[in-house]
Motif scaffolding. Structure first.
Motif, mmCIF file in Angstrom:
data_model
loop_
_atom_site.group_PDB
_atom_site.id
_atom_site.type_symbol
_atom_site.label_atom_id
_atom_site.label_comp_id
_atom_site.label_asym_id
_atom_site.label_seq_id
_atom_site.Cartn_x
_atom_site.Cartn_y
_atom_site.Cartn_z
ATOM 1 N N HIS B 181 0.836 -1.204 0.000
ATOM 2 C CA HIS B 181 0.000 0.000 0.000
ATOM 3 C C HIS B 181 0.871 1.254 0.000
ATOM 4 C CE1 HIS B 181 -2.818 3.024 1.629
ATOM 5 N NE2 HIS B 181 -3.779 2.266 1.104
ATOM 6 N N ARG B 182 1.918 1.225 0.788
ATOM 7 C CA ARG B 182 2.807 2.396 0.876
ATOM 8 C C ARG B 182 3.593 2.582 -0.422
ATOM 9 N NH1 ARG B 182 5.402 1.022 5.364
ATOM 10 N NH2 ARG B 182 6.947 -0.043 4.086
ATOM 11 N N ALA B 183 3.984 1.473 -1.034
ATOM 12 C CA ALA B 183 4.783 1.565 -2.266
ATOM 13 C C ALA B 183 3.955 2.047 -3.454
ATOM 14 C CB ALA B 183 5.387 0.199 -2.592
ATOM 15 N N LEU B 184 2.647 1.835 -3.365
ATOM 16 C CA LEU B 184 1.779 2.178 -4.494
ATOM 17 C C LEU B 184 1.424 3.657 -4.520
ATOM 18 C CD1 LEU B 184 -0.646 -0.895 -4.293
ATOM 19 C CD2 LEU B 184 0.765 -0.318 -6.288
ATOM 20 N N GLY B 185 1.251 4.185 -5.739
ATOM 21 C CA GLY B 185 0.727 5.534 -5.908
ATOM 22 C C GLY B 185 -0.757 5.576 -5.574
ATOM 23 N N SER B 186 -1.332 6.766 -5.670
ATOM 24 C CA SER B 186 -2.708 6.937 -5.180
ATOM 25 C C SER B 186 -3.735 6.135 -5.972
ATOM 26 C CB SER B 186 -3.079 8.414 -5.176
ATOM 27 O OG SER B 186 -2.988 8.917 -6.500
ATOM 28 N N ASP B 187 -3.450 5.823 -7.221
ATOM 29 C CA ASP B 187 -4.368 4.977 -8.003
ATOM 30 C C ASP B 187 -3.974 3.501 -7.950
ATOM 31 O OD1 ASP B 187 -6.114 6.960 -9.036
ATOM 32 O OD2 ASP B 187 -4.543 7.578 -10.436
ATOM 33 N N GLY B 188 -3.051 3.186 -7.074
ATOM 34 C CA GLY B 188 -2.396 1.878 -7.093
ATOM 35 C C GLY B 188 -3.308 0.675 -6.920
ATOM 36 N N LEU B 189 -2.909 -0.404 -7.575
ATOM 37 C CA LEU B 189 -3.623 -1.678 -7.507
ATOM 38 C C LEU B 189 -2.671 -2.790 -7.092
ATOM 39 C CD1 LEU B 189 -5.607 -1.539 -10.878
ATOM 40 C CD2 LEU B 189 -6.488 -1.039 -8.590
ATOM 41 N N LEU B 190 -3.180 -3.681 -6.282
ATOM 42 C CA LEU B 190 -2.449 -4.865 -5.845
ATOM 43 C C LEU B 190 -3.231 -6.093 -6.303
ATOM 44 C CD1 LEU B 190 -0.464 -6.506 -3.951
ATOM 45 C CD2 LEU B 190 -2.051 -5.967 -2.082
ATOM 46 N N VAL B 191 -2.542 -7.052 -6.895
ATOM 47 C CA VAL B 191 -3.184 -8.312 -7.288
ATOM 48 C C VAL B 191 -2.424 -9.465 -6.643
ATOM 49 C CG1 VAL B 191 -3.887 -9.812 -9.193
ATOM 50 C CG2 VAL B 191 -3.761 -7.340 -9.543
ATOM 51 N N GLN B 192 -3.159 -10.365 -6.032
ATOM 52 C CA GLN B 192 -2.560 -11.518 -5.353
ATOM 53 C C GLN B 192 -3.235 -12.784 -5.868
ATOM 54 O OE1 GLN B 192 -0.624 -13.695 -3.505
ATOM 55 N NE2 GLN B 192 -0.709 -12.530 -1.594
ATOM 56 N N GLN B 193 -2.473 -13.778 -6.280
ATOM 57 C CA GLN B 193 -3.110 -15.064 -6.594
ATOM 58 C C GLN B 193 -3.706 -15.592 -5.292
ATOM 59 O OE1 GLN B 193 -2.810 -18.375 -5.953
ATOM 60 N NE2 GLN B 193 -0.903 -18.580 -4.822
ATOM 61 N N SER B 194 -4.949 -16.074 -5.366
ATOM 62 C CA SER B 194 -5.640 -16.379 -4.104
ATOM 63 C C SER B 194 -6.286 -17.771 -4.084
ATOM 64 C CB SER B 194 -6.651 -15.285 -3.762
ATOM 65 O OG SER B 194 -7.505 -14.967 -4.840
ATOM 66 N N GLU B 195 -5.656 -18.720 -4.813
ATOM 67 C CA GLU B 195 -6.002 -20.130 -4.654
ATOM 68 C C GLU B 195 -7.421 -20.474 -5.145
ATOM 69 O OE1 GLU B 195 -2.140 -20.709 -3.344
ATOM 70 O OE2 GLU B 195 -3.429 -22.376 -2.745
ATOM 71 N N SER B 196 -7.889 -21.643 -4.720
ATOM 72 C CA SER B 196 -9.142 -22.192 -5.259
ATOM 73 C C SER B 196 -10.382 -21.663 -4.540
ATOM 74 C CB SER B 196 -9.133 -23.715 -5.121
ATOM 75 O OG SER B 196 -10.438 -24.240 -5.311
ATOM 76 N N PRO B 197 -11.364 -21.146 -5.300
ATOM 77 C CA PRO B 197 -12.616 -20.711 -4.666
ATOM 78 C C PRO B 197 -13.336 -21.862 -3.972
ATOM 79 C CG PRO B 197 -12.532 -20.030 -6.971
ATOM 80 C CD PRO B 197 -11.371 -20.955 -6.752
ATOM 81 N N LEU B 198 -13.143 -23.074 -4.488
ATOM 82 C CA LEU B 198 -13.843 -24.221 -3.911
ATOM 83 C C LEU B 198 -13.162 -24.705 -2.636
ATOM 84 C CD1 LEU B 198 -16.339 -25.992 -4.777
ATOM 85 C CD2 LEU B 198 -14.666 -27.685 -5.511
ATOM 86 N N PHE B 199 -11.827 -24.677 -2.635
ATOM 87 C CA PHE B 199 -11.088 -25.266 -1.515
ATOM 88 C C PHE B 199 -10.625 -24.238 -0.479
ATOM 89 C CE2 PHE B 199 -9.220 -29.016 -4.230
ATOM 90 C CZ PHE B 199 -10.478 -29.602 -4.250
ATOM 91 N N ASN B 200 -10.503 -22.971 -0.862
ATOM 92 C CA ASN B 200 -9.769 -22.027 -0.025
ATOM 93 C C ASN B 200 -10.563 -20.786 0.364
ATOM 94 O OD1 ASN B 200 -7.543 -23.193 -2.245
ATOM 95 N ND2 ASN B 200 -6.925 -23.360 -0.119
ATOM 96 N N MET B 201 -11.850 -20.972 0.634
ATOM 97 C CA MET B 201 -12.675 -19.819 1.007
ATOM 98 C C MET B 201 -12.128 -19.118 2.253
ATOM 99 S SD MET B 201 -15.486 -18.515 -0.325
ATOM 100 C CE MET B 201 -15.954 -16.835 0.163
ATOM 101 N N ASP B 202 -11.628 -19.894 3.206
ATOM 102 C CA ASP B 202 -11.094 -19.283 4.427
ATOM 103 C C ASP B 202 -9.893 -18.406 4.110
ATOM 104 O OD1 ASP B 202 -13.013 -20.557 5.880
ATOM 105 O OD2 ASP B 202 -11.682 -22.059 6.758
ATOM 106 N N LEU B 203 -9.014 -18.911 3.248
ATOM 107 C CA LEU B 203 -7.834 -18.136 2.871
ATOM 108 C C LEU B 203 -8.250 -16.855 2.151
ATOM 109 C CD1 LEU B 203 -4.713 -17.892 2.482
ATOM 110 C CD2 LEU B 203 -5.076 -18.958 0.250
ATOM 111 N N ILE B 204 -9.198 -16.981 1.234
ATOM 112 C CA ILE B 204 -9.626 -15.798 0.473
ATOM 113 C C ILE B 204 -10.232 -14.767 1.419
ATOM 114 C CG2 ILE B 204 -11.158 -14.953 -1.353
ATOM 115 C CD1 ILE B 204 -10.775 -17.727 -2.742
ATOM 116 N N ASN B 205 -11.009 -15.232 2.374
ATOM 117 C CA ASN B 205 -11.532 -14.297 3.374
ATOM 118 C C ASN B 205 -10.405 -13.632 4.156
ATOM 119 O OD1 ASN B 205 -14.379 -13.807 3.508
ATOM 120 N ND2 ASN B 205 -14.680 -15.980 3.957
#
Lengths: 283, 283
Positions: B181-205
């Motif tokens: 967040h600090r490294a990003l400019g004001s319009d900045g976007l962060l994308v993270q691979q976030s695993e399987s929607p079926l198996f990893n709901m807890d992680l995604i949360n």
């Protein structure tokens, strides 16, 4: 089970891939008149049914397939009253179809009664609508049924079949689609499970071609995840006797009074979005 | 390889599932400072790289992941000039990022240089942009790099990491996201691979929660098929320093001058559509 007695694994030769689930117990096995059916209790996927050693469904993720085989068509027909399911012996598609209050008759034409009897025993949650007075069951040949069907008397045909080999092969042909076309009313829709977008582009092209040759005016494929089928990515192909443009009853989908786990009005539109390679590969 | 010497199979314990591909030849194996890397020639998936026995990528279907980790963010930032990829040693994400003419600097911070060297050898198609003068490579710790980054100097951070265990664990934390967040400019976007929607709901949360706690104003998950990862269904989670509403440069995506195999403007919108269970399960 191909690796050891703790996993059931299906190897897909043409895809060069395999999918497996960890099992607890082999609950049932029988050779019917048509095929071999096995039931397993799995560690994480609930009960599993296989036919001739191929994944048919698991309790955990069949909602993806069953919802996407039914609700898109049901929300695209202006008045879906009479639905015929060819195959679909596990009754999961029937259950979804019967969630629609407009449906007055839903007939499931499954060739192998044992699939349904085993679903009643091992997947009772899929069979909760089987006693619905609107539901009817015919255990027989769907191809023959369609050939002899009264013309113009069906609103939606859903071909919920196994792969296009063995008993289901005739369900992927222009002849069968022509019979479906004749059985359908003027707003009629046909939905066919159409395998993996990644592995089966040739088949999907041949389905499109056969549906158009059979007289359907518009043919479109929709996409959804399905972990237990080869590549984990699946499709259904829909054909309309008239254009499919503007057919989505979006307000009805937004206000639907039943629960789904995957489908919703936004997903309806998203599911018809074709990947770039698919659009380019469609003949 | 867990079943026999013709298949490479990854068993996913928490999912209770396994995925395998048929192989022709085990081309390479080495233990680096960080992990074990293996390269196989497969029957139908082209070359395969595994890390610590887990699927990293195959030549056949890495386009799904790499396109969906990059283009949605690149087409949502108003002026994506400076992109940092954390991980991504196979250079596939870098290649997609550099397809965007607006990008002036793309830095790949991969902890294990051997991943990149092996990608150059076995996945040369992913490395075709490595000589682009806009590309820079740093082989080191992405967590440390982000902690020390000049504030406000990055437009997009793409966290193209392995699973949240071992070296990648620290990439799924609020502390790391705060540094992003600090490294990003004001319009900045962060994308993270976030695993399987079926198996990893807890992680995604937990990713959503950590991103919000780190100061991001808006967090959304997008979905795509990925056959070689557990369940065959994958996700990426995007965080914006500002609202993500109305950020999609749709006209630019419609007129993009580069090829993709999965992504297009329609798929951009489709991919952000959440399945019903996901919307209900998101805390």
């Amino acid at each position: 089970m191909t690796d050891n007695n703790l996993w059931f694994t299906e190897q897909c030769e043409h895809g060069g891939s395999a999918f497996g689930v960890k099992i607890r117990e082999h609950l049932h096995s029988e050779q019917t008149e048509y095929q071999r059916i096995d039931i397993y209790a799995t560690e994480k996927f609930g009960n599993l049914m296989t036919i001739d050693g191929l994944f048919m469904l698991t309790a955990r993720e069949n909602f993806l397939y069953h919802e996407m085989m039914s609700h898109p068509a049901l929300f695209m027909h202006p008045s879906p009253e009479r639905v015929v399911i060819i195959g679909g012996g596990d009754c999961g598609t029937l259950r979804e179809v019967l969630k629609h209050g407009r449906v007055t008759h839903a007939l499931q034409v499954e060739i192998d009664e044992r699939v349904t009897r085993l679903a009643e025993e091992f997947f009772p949650e899929l069979c909760i609508a089987n006693d619905d007075p609107r539901a009817a069951f015919l255990f027989g040949d769907g191809i023959k049924w369609m050939k002899e069907a009264v013309p113009g008397n069906v609103d939606i045909v859903i071909v919920d079949s196994t792969d296009p080999v063995g008993p289901a092969e005739g369900l992927f042909t222009e002849d069968f689609y022509r019979d479906c076309h004749r059985a359908l009313g003027s707003d009629g829709l046909l939905v066919q499970q159409s395998e993996s977008p990644l592995f089966n582009m040739d088949l999907i092209n041949s389905i499109h071609k056969a549906m158009r040759s059979a007289g359907f005016a518009d043919v479109r494929t929709l996409f959804f995840p399905q972990p237990c089928y080869p590549s984990g990515w699946w499709s259904a192909t829909m054909a309309g006797k008239q254009s499919l443009d503007g057919r989505f009853r979006e307000q009805d989908a937004l206000r639907k009074r039943f629960d789904t786990q995957y489908y919703n009005a936004a997903m309806h539109k998203a599911a018809f979005t074709a990947p770039e390679f698919f659009s380019k590969g469609l003949l």
